[in-house]
Design a protein around this motif. Structure first.
Motif, PDB file in Angstrom:
ATOM      1  N   MET A  10     -24.143  20.093  -6.032  1.00 54.56           N
ATOM      2  CA  MET A  10     -23.451  21.191  -5.694  1.00 54.56           C
ATOM      3  C   MET A  10     -23.543  22.280  -6.644  1.00 54.56           C
ATOM      4  SD  MET A  10     -19.392  21.624  -4.510  1.00 54.56           S
ATOM      5  CE  MET A  10     -19.383  19.677  -4.026  1.00 54.56           C
ATOM      6  N   ASP A  11     -23.561  23.506  -6.122  1.00 51.80           N
ATOM      7  CA  ASP A  11     -23.525  24.712  -7.018  1.00 51.80           C
ATOM      8  C   ASP A  11     -21.991  25.112  -7.420  1.00 51.80           C
ATOM      9  OD1 ASP A  11     -26.186  25.315  -6.902  1.00 51.80           O
ATOM     10  OD2 ASP A  11     -25.892  26.192  -4.938  1.00 51.80           O
ATOM     11  N   LYS A  12     -21.833  25.384  -8.592  1.00 44.04           N
ATOM     12  CA  LYS A  12     -20.327  25.704  -8.866  1.00 44.04           C
ATOM     13  C   LYS A  12     -20.611  27.101  -9.528  1.00 44.04           C
ATOM     14  CE  LYS A  12     -18.686  21.056  -9.469  1.00 44.04           C
ATOM     15  NZ  LYS A  12     -18.136  20.001 -10.221  1.00 44.04           N
ATOM     16  N   LEU A  13     -19.654  27.944  -9.073  1.00 49.28           N
ATOM     17  CA  LEU A  13     -19.673  29.204  -9.601  1.00 49.28           C
ATOM     18  C   LEU A  13     -18.410  29.843 -10.192  1.00 49.28           C
ATOM     19  CD1 LEU A  13     -21.637  30.988  -6.765  1.00 49.28           C
ATOM     20  CD2 LEU A  13     -22.606  30.396  -9.043  1.00 49.28           C
ATOM     21  N   ILE A  14     -18.491  30.790 -11.112  1.00 46.95           N
ATOM     22  CA  ILE A  14     -17.194  31.465 -11.614  1.00 46.95           C
ATOM     23  C   ILE A  14     -17.389  33.004 -11.426  1.00 46.95           C
ATOM     24  CG2 ILE A  14     -15.854  32.004 -13.778  1.00 46.95           C
ATOM     25  CD1 ILE A  14     -17.023  29.305 -15.071  1.00 46.95           C
ATOM     26  N   PHE A  15     -16.555  33.582 -10.666  1.00 45.87           N
ATOM     27  CA  PHE A  15     -16.658  35.046 -10.475  1.00 45.87           C
ATOM     28  C   PHE A  15     -15.565  35.606 -11.566  1.00 45.87           C
ATOM     29  CE2 PHE A  15     -18.421  33.481  -6.607  1.00 45.87           C
ATOM     30  CZ  PHE A  15     -19.252  34.502  -6.057  1.00 45.87           C
ATOM     31  N   LEU A  16     -16.478  36.060 -12.480  1.00 45.82           N
ATOM     32  CA  LEU A  16     -15.682  36.684 -13.871  1.00 45.82           C
ATOM     33  C   LEU A  16     -15.392  38.024 -13.876  1.00 45.82           C
ATOM     34  CD1 LEU A  16     -14.310  35.643 -16.661  1.00 45.82           C
ATOM     35  CD2 LEU A  16     -16.909  35.660 -17.248  1.00 45.82           C
ATOM     36  N   ASP A  17     -13.981  38.265 -14.002  1.00 42.95           N
ATOM     37  CA  ASP A  17     -13.582  39.550 -14.381  1.00 42.95           C
ATOM     38  C   ASP A  17     -13.389  39.515 -16.023  1.00 42.95           C
ATOM     39  OD1 ASP A  17     -12.506  42.178 -14.361  1.00 42.95           O
ATOM     40  OD2 ASP A  17     -10.417  41.255 -14.255  1.00 42.95           O
ATOM     41  N   ILE A  18     -13.512  40.561 -16.517  1.00 42.88           N
ATOM     42  CA  ILE A  18     -13.602  40.406 -17.774  1.00 42.88           C
ATOM     43  C   ILE A  18     -12.195  41.030 -18.410  1.00 42.88           C
ATOM     44  CG2 ILE A  18     -14.649  41.289 -20.232  1.00 42.88           C
ATOM     45  CD1 ILE A  18     -17.198  40.678 -18.706  1.00 42.88           C
ATOM     46  N   ASP A  19     -11.844  42.325 -18.095  1.00 43.09           N
ATOM     47  CA  ASP A  19     -10.722  42.898 -18.705  1.00 43.09           C
ATOM     48  C   ASP A  19      -9.238  42.192 -17.989  1.00 43.09           C
ATOM     49  OD1 ASP A  19     -11.493  45.048 -20.266  1.00 43.09           O
ATOM     50  OD2 ASP A  19     -11.900  46.179 -18.408  1.00 43.09           O
ATOM     51  N   GLY A  20      -8.474  41.555 -19.011  1.00 41.21           N
ATOM     52  CA  GLY A  20      -7.520  40.891 -18.568  1.00 41.21           C
ATOM     53  C   GLY A  20      -7.628  39.352 -18.196  1.00 41.21           C
ATOM     54  N   VAL A  21      -8.982  38.924 -18.579  1.00 43.25           N
ATOM     55  CA  VAL A  21      -9.352  37.636 -18.529  1.00 43.25           C
ATOM     56  C   VAL A  21      -9.837  36.945 -19.759  1.00 43.25           C
ATOM     57  CG1 VAL A  21     -10.777  35.699 -17.297  1.00 43.25           C
ATOM     58  CG2 VAL A  21      -9.909  37.802 -16.042  1.00 43.25           C
ATOM     59  N   ILE A  22     -10.985  37.636 -20.004  1.00 37.96           N
ATOM     60  CA  ILE A  22     -11.523  37.387 -21.580  1.00 37.96           C
ATOM     61  C   ILE A  22     -11.474  38.548 -22.397  1.00 37.96           C
ATOM     62  CG2 ILE A  22     -12.972  35.376 -20.913  1.00 37.96           C
ATOM     63  CD1 ILE A  22     -15.225  36.959 -21.125  1.00 37.96           C
ATOM     64  N   SER A  23     -10.942  39.484 -22.361  1.00 36.51           N
ATOM     65  CA  SER A  23     -10.687  40.824 -22.905  1.00 36.51           C
ATOM     66  C   SER A  23      -9.309  41.270 -22.767  1.00 36.51           C
ATOM     67  CB  SER A  23     -11.736  42.149 -22.454  1.00 36.51           C
ATOM     68  OG  SER A  23     -11.265  43.306 -22.950  1.00 36.51           O
ATOM     69  N   THR A  24      -8.376  40.938 -23.667  1.00 37.05           N
ATOM     70  CA  THR A  24      -6.866  41.130 -23.803  1.00 37.05           C
ATOM     71  C   THR A  24      -6.399  41.915 -24.556  1.00 37.05           C
ATOM     72  OG1 THR A  24      -6.653  39.192 -25.285  1.00 37.05           O
ATOM     73  CG2 THR A  24      -6.926  38.546 -23.239  1.00 37.05           C
ATOM     74  N   GLU A  25      -5.108  42.204 -24.081  1.00 40.42           N
ATOM     75  CA  GLU A  25      -4.238  43.167 -24.992  1.00 40.42           C
ATOM     76  C   GLU A  25      -4.168  42.599 -26.459  1.00 40.42           C
ATOM     77  OE1 GLU A  25       0.390  43.806 -24.965  1.00 40.42           O
ATOM     78  OE2 GLU A  25      -0.432  44.755 -23.132  1.00 40.42           O
ATOM     79  N   LYS A  26      -4.091  41.430 -26.591  1.00 40.64           N
ATOM     80  CA  LYS A  26      -4.075  40.802 -27.985  1.00 40.64           C
ATOM     81  C   LYS A  26      -5.304  41.200 -28.640  1.00 40.64           C
ATOM     82  CE  LYS A  26      -5.030  36.363 -28.544  1.00 40.64           C
ATOM     83  NZ  LYS A  26      -5.290  34.910 -28.564  1.00 40.64           N
ATOM     84  N   SER A  27      -6.397  41.078 -28.080  1.00 42.10           N
ATOM     85  CA  SER A  27      -7.748  41.605 -28.847  1.00 42.10           C
ATOM     86  C   SER A  27      -8.086  42.994 -28.709  1.00 42.10           C
ATOM     87  CB  SER A  27      -8.936  40.678 -28.285  1.00 42.10           C
ATOM     88  OG  SER A  27      -8.965  41.142 -26.876  1.00 42.10           O
ATOM     89  N   ARG A  28      -6.843  43.936 -28.350  1.00 46.43           N
ATOM     90  CA  ARG A  28      -7.124  45.195 -28.233  1.00 46.43           C
ATOM     91  C   ARG A  28      -8.234  45.609 -27.111  1.00 46.43           C
ATOM     92  NH1 ARG A  28      -5.583  45.248 -33.755  1.00 46.43           N
ATOM     93  NH2 ARG A  28      -3.752  46.366 -33.902  1.00 46.43           N
ATOM     94  N   TYR A  29      -8.377  44.818 -26.254  1.00 41.24           N
ATOM     95  CA  TYR A  29      -9.323  44.795 -24.959  1.00 41.24           C
ATOM     96  C   TYR A  29     -10.873  44.675 -25.641  1.00 41.24           C
ATOM     97  CZ  TYR A  29      -5.582  45.211 -22.208  1.00 41.24           C
ATOM     98  OH  TYR A  29      -4.193  45.045 -21.534  1.00 41.24           O
TER      99      TYR A  29
END
Length: 168
Positions: free
Chosen positions: A1-20
């Motif tokens: 079975m195919d498994k997919l992640i539809f990935l947004d970046i800002d606010g998911v893996i680019s954060t305020e903590k990391s200064r975006y």
């Protein structure tokens, strides 16, 4: 079975903590999801480019907001369309990101390019999760959606929920 992640970046893996810029902790949590599910990535973020190759280059070329190469570029198999908005005579109509994701699923999930789509079954032929800090998804996508906190990005709880969705 195919498994997919539809990935947004800002606010998911680019954060305020990391200064975006890319956030190492959030990327590590994305890696946890990938390791537990063997999922592939479809980039649905404004960071996407016109092609998969250009998107991989965008995410792996080190510069201010990419302080290290995105470690899962080899998992990227697609990018959603850019259906941003329709503007006519000064009227702005936003197109929900959920529509872009649905279009990708309907035309790319199987090699038949959407033919016989009515025979494809979520949970049987494929599963997906949407990781995004915005809420503009379709109602039919609700059980596949993990909304992250814009400031914190992907958390341990978010990762566990994504794993559960993909491995149901």
């Amino acid at each position: 079975m195919d498994k997919l992640i539809f990935l947004d970046i800002d606010g998911v893996i680019s954060t305020e903590k990391s200064r975006y810029a890319l956030d190492k902790d959030a990327c590590d949590l994305l890696g946890k999801i990938i390791d537990a599910t063997d999922a592939k990535i479809v980039v649905s973020s404004s960071w996407r480019r016109n092609t998969v190759e250009d998107t991989k280059e965008e995410l792996t070329t080190v510069r201010d907001f990419v302080p290290f190469p995105f470690p899962y570029a080899d998992r990227i198999i697609g990018v959603t369309i850019r259906a941003y908005a329709y503007v006519m005579q000064g009227i702005h109509l936003a197109i929900p990101r959920g529509v872009e994701i649905k279009q990708w699923i309907d035309t790319h999930i199987h090699s038949d390019n959407g033919k016989n789509w009515n025979e494809k079954v979520v949970g049987v032929d494929f599963d997906y999760v949407i990781l995004d800090d915005d809420s503009d998804m379709l109602l039919e996508q609700a059980e596949h959606f993990v909304k992250t906190d814009t400031r914190l990005g992907l958390t341990e709880d978010d990762a566990e929920r994504a794993i559960k969705i993909l491995n149901q």
